[in-house]
Design a protein around this motif. Structure first.
Motif, mmCIF file in Angstrom:
data_model
loop_
_atom_site.group_PDB
_atom_site.id
_atom_site.type_symbol
_atom_site.label_atom_id
_atom_site.label_comp_id
_atom_site.label_asym_id
_atom_site.label_seq_id
_atom_site.Cartn_x
_atom_site.Cartn_y
_atom_site.Cartn_z
ATOM 1 N N ARG A 30 0.844 -1.129 -0.022
ATOM 2 C CA ARG A 30 0.031 -0.164 0.121
ATOM 3 C C ARG A 30 0.786 1.157 -0.104
ATOM 4 O O ARG A 30 0.340 2.496 -0.126
ATOM 5 C CB ARG A 30 -1.101 -0.107 1.240
ATOM 6 N N ASN A 31 2.180 1.187 0.203
ATOM 7 C CA ASN A 31 3.023 2.382 0.361
ATOM 8 C C ASN A 31 3.707 2.639 -0.908
ATOM 9 O O ASN A 31 4.438 1.788 -1.618
ATOM 10 C CB ASN A 31 4.081 2.114 1.551
ATOM 11 N N ASP A 32 3.948 4.169 -1.014
ATOM 12 C CA ASP A 32 4.822 4.399 -2.042
ATOM 13 C C ASP A 32 6.344 4.581 -1.194
ATOM 14 O O ASP A 32 6.171 4.599 0.113
ATOM 15 C CB ASP A 32 4.836 6.085 -2.188
ATOM 16 N N ARG A 49 11.800 7.264 -6.379
ATOM 17 C CA ARG A 49 10.598 6.797 -5.397
ATOM 18 C C ARG A 49 9.631 6.244 -6.368
ATOM 19 O O ARG A 49 9.699 6.314 -7.556
ATOM 20 C CB ARG A 49 10.047 8.258 -4.864
ATOM 21 N N ILE A 50 8.912 5.431 -5.619
ATOM 22 C CA ILE A 50 7.934 4.483 -6.794
ATOM 23 C C ILE A 50 6.757 4.324 -6.065
ATOM 24 O O ILE A 50 6.597 4.129 -4.824
ATOM 25 C CB ILE A 50 8.539 3.032 -7.008
ATOM 26 N N THR A 51 5.583 4.769 -6.716
ATOM 27 C CA THR A 51 4.154 4.563 -6.068
ATOM 28 C C THR A 51 3.901 3.051 -5.870
ATOM 29 O O THR A 51 4.472 1.982 -6.067
ATOM 30 C CB THR A 51 3.312 5.363 -6.902
ATOM 31 N N SER A 52 2.749 2.992 -4.939
ATOM 32 C CA SER A 52 2.332 1.595 -4.708
ATOM 33 C C SER A 52 1.795 1.125 -6.075
ATOM 34 O O SER A 52 1.928 -0.440 -6.195
ATOM 35 C CB SER A 52 1.139 1.489 -3.666
ATOM 36 N N GLY A 53 1.607 1.755 -6.990
ATOM 37 C CA GLY A 53 1.100 1.211 -8.333
ATOM 38 C C GLY A 53 2.317 1.071 -9.308
ATOM 39 O O GLY A 53 2.169 0.409 -10.194
ATOM 40 N N VAL A 96 9.640 4.754 3.470
ATOM 41 C CA VAL A 96 8.202 5.007 2.759
ATOM 42 C C VAL A 96 8.323 6.411 2.444
ATOM 43 O O VAL A 96 9.290 7.041 3.005
ATOM 44 C CB VAL A 96 7.133 4.679 3.804
ATOM 45 N N PHE A 97 7.557 6.783 1.537
ATOM 46 C CA PHE A 97 7.480 7.951 0.877
ATOM 47 C C PHE A 97 6.108 8.517 1.002
ATOM 48 O O PHE A 97 5.304 7.895 0.924
ATOM 49 C CB PHE A 97 7.852 8.165 -0.542
ATOM 50 N N GLY A 98 5.924 9.829 1.503
ATOM 51 C CA GLY A 98 4.487 10.440 1.439
ATOM 52 C C GLY A 98 3.850 10.384 2.726
ATOM 53 O O GLY A 98 2.718 10.465 2.888
ATOM 54 N N ARG A 99 4.447 9.829 3.675
ATOM 55 C CA ARG A 99 3.974 9.709 5.182
ATOM 56 C C ARG A 99 5.142 9.739 6.106
ATOM 57 O O ARG A 99 6.035 9.560 5.730
ATOM 58 C CB ARG A 99 3.036 8.320 5.259
ATOM 59 N N PRO A 100 4.782 9.728 7.343
ATOM 60 C CA PRO A 100 6.098 9.713 8.352
ATOM 61 C C PRO A 100 6.733 8.440 7.923
ATOM 62 O O PRO A 100 6.180 7.457 7.994
ATOM 63 C CB PRO A 100 5.311 9.567 9.838
#
Length: 114
Positions: A30-32, A49-53, A96-100
């Motif tokens: 679920r994580n980037d 970085r790489i998205t969850s998709g 992770v990217f985009g969250r703490p």
């Protein structure tokens, strides 16, 4: 507590290649995710970085040379680094990217000699 274990670094000559791996102790689907690096005396910076998709994005300094990928089944993120330059020398981390962020791992040292 989530653990991140980076591996694959080493000493390489300019122009060489390395493939870094980051094993995460929990599911990441679920994580980037991102690869970061910190050179001596400098702040940590985002490299890729790489998205969850599975969509990647790169810092201008590594675009065309580095490739980020992920294997959600293995909870692992990879960074293929080609055409390495001395300025790529740093300790490389994933998180992770985009969250703490999770607690940072020890990283893996990449040293590129000229």
């Amino acid at each position: 507590q989530v653990q991140l274990v980076e591996s694959g670094g080493g000493l390489v000559q300019a122009g060489g290649s390395l493939r870094l791996s980051c094993l995460v102790s929990r599911s990441i689907f679920r994580n980037d995710m991102g690869w970061f690096r910190q050179a001596p005396g400098k702040q940590r910076e985002l490299v890729a970085r790489i998205t969850s998709g599975g969509s990647p994005n790169y810092a201008d300094s590594v675009k065309g040379r580095f490739t980020i990928s992920r294997d959600n089944a293995k909870n692992t993120v990879y960074l293929q680094m080609n055409s390495l330059k001395p300025e790529d020398t740093a300790v490389y981390y994933c998180n992770v990217f985009g969250r703490p962020p999770f607690s940072w791992g020890q990283g893996t040292q990449v040293t590129v000699s000229s």
